[in-house]
Design an enzyme around this catalytic site. Structure first.
Site, PDB file in Angstrom:
ATOM      1  N   ASP A  40      50.309   2.363 -39.928  1.00 16.42           N
ATOM      2  CA  ASP A  40      50.276   0.944 -40.264  1.00 16.42           C
ATOM      3  C   ASP A  40      50.797   0.140 -39.073  1.00 16.42           C
ATOM      4  O   ASP A  40      51.532   0.666 -38.225  1.00 16.42           O
ATOM      5  CB  ASP A  40      51.163   0.714 -41.496  1.00 16.42           C
ATOM      6  CG  ASP A  40      51.361  -0.744 -41.814  1.00 16.42           C
ATOM      7  OD1 ASP A  40      50.363  -1.459 -41.957  1.00 16.42           O
ATOM      8  OD2 ASP A  40      52.539  -1.176 -41.907  1.00 16.42           O
ATOM      9  N   ASP A  43      52.065  -3.782 -38.988  1.00 18.99           N
ATOM     10  CA  ASP A  43      53.203  -4.679 -39.174  1.00 18.99           C
ATOM     11  C   ASP A  43      54.356  -3.997 -39.906  1.00 18.99           C
ATOM     12  O   ASP A  43      54.171  -3.382 -40.953  1.00 18.99           O
ATOM     13  CB  ASP A  43      52.755  -5.927 -39.935  1.00 18.99           C
ATOM     14  CG  ASP A  43      51.768  -6.753 -39.125  1.00 18.99           C
ATOM     15  OD1 ASP A  43      52.193  -7.372 -38.135  1.00 18.99           O
ATOM     16  OD2 ASP A  43      50.573  -6.753 -39.472  1.00 18.99           O
TER      17      ASP A  43
END
Length: 269
Positions: free
Chosen positions: A9, A11
């Protein structure tokens, strides 16, 4: 345990709070690549909002892939060429935007190259999303939207307390029809029912002839849960939600403490 694919991922996972990638994380990703491991960035962002990080990590070459829009698109990382897409239609836009009006919360939707909102009082979170995604923000009344538009994802956005109260009142029929996933305290994403990061990682692992047990996925929030559950090694960031930590095989350090690097070094040493 052999790791052949790592889905990460962006952020609050790969990225530090200032949206930068630390030198330690860059080094760990580079080392994994040198060992033949496929590094796949998996984000809710569109490709345009991922492209800079793809280049920074040297993932802009043949044989590299990325997952955008929380799994709505699977793409060649270097070119952005789409190899799998599962989209929403203008009928979905009308259906979901009508619910946003009923719930009195802000709403926007992303196409490949723009962000549309029917809200005359444009949310600051919509402005933020357009900025991070590097796409133009377009205000357009619902009845003026072009009928042929397609959307990788739509989003309810608002202050966390307002959004949480609205979520409680979403009819069951919407949960049945769409994938609804909270990607931040102020974003609830609306995706095609067949879309999530786990399905996208599964597609890529099958395409690359990689076993589920050879997949590592690293994330921090609810939208990462499907890929954490799919992975042979699910890794939760130290700053992850309790739900992610409960389903992970390993909890690493936070995004401010080179957590991605710590996890990669643990399993690839």
């Amino acid at each position: 345990m052999t790791v052949k694919l790592i889905a990460i991922d962006l952020d609050d996972t790969l990225l530090q709070d200032d949206k930068s990638i630390s030198p330690a994380v860059k080094q760990a990703v580079s080392q994994a690549q040198s060992q033949g491991v496929h590094i796949v960035l998996a984000s809710g962002r569109p490709y345009s909002g991922m492209q800079g990080y793809i280049k920074e990590l040297g993932l802009d070459k043949s044989g590299c892939y990325c997952i955008s829009y929380n799994g709505g698109l699977v793409q060649h990382a270097g070119s952005g060429e789409v190899i799998k897409q599962t989209l929403l239609t203008i009928d979905d836009y009308n259906h979901v935007s009508a619910l946003s009006l009923h719930l009195n919360i802000h709403f926007h939707a992303l196409t490949y190259d723009a962000l549309y909102t029917p809200n005359r009082d444009i949310s600051t979170y919509t402005v933020r999303e357009a900025f991070l995604s590097h796409v133009p923000l377009i205000y357009c009344p619902i009845d003026e939207m072009k009928a042929d538009l397609m959307f990788p994802k739509m989003m309810f956005i608002d202050e966390p307390t307002i959004l949480d109260a609205a979520i409680e009142n979403i009819p069951a029929s919407y949960h049945d029809k769409y994938t609804l996933v909270k990607s931040s305290p102020f974003f609830l994403e609306v995706l095609h029912k067949e879309v999530d990061k786990g399905a996208a990682v599964k597609f890529l692992s099958q395409r690359l002839n990689i076993q589920q047990s050879e997949v590592m996925c690293i994330g921090d929030h609810h939208n990462d849960l499907p890929m954490i559950k799919f992975a042979g090694i699910g890794v939760a960031m130290g700053n992850a939600s309790d739900e992610i930590k409960q389903h992970a095989q390993f909890v690493t350090r936070t995004n401010q403490q080179d957590g991605v690097a710590f996890a990669i070094e643990k399993y690839l040493a």
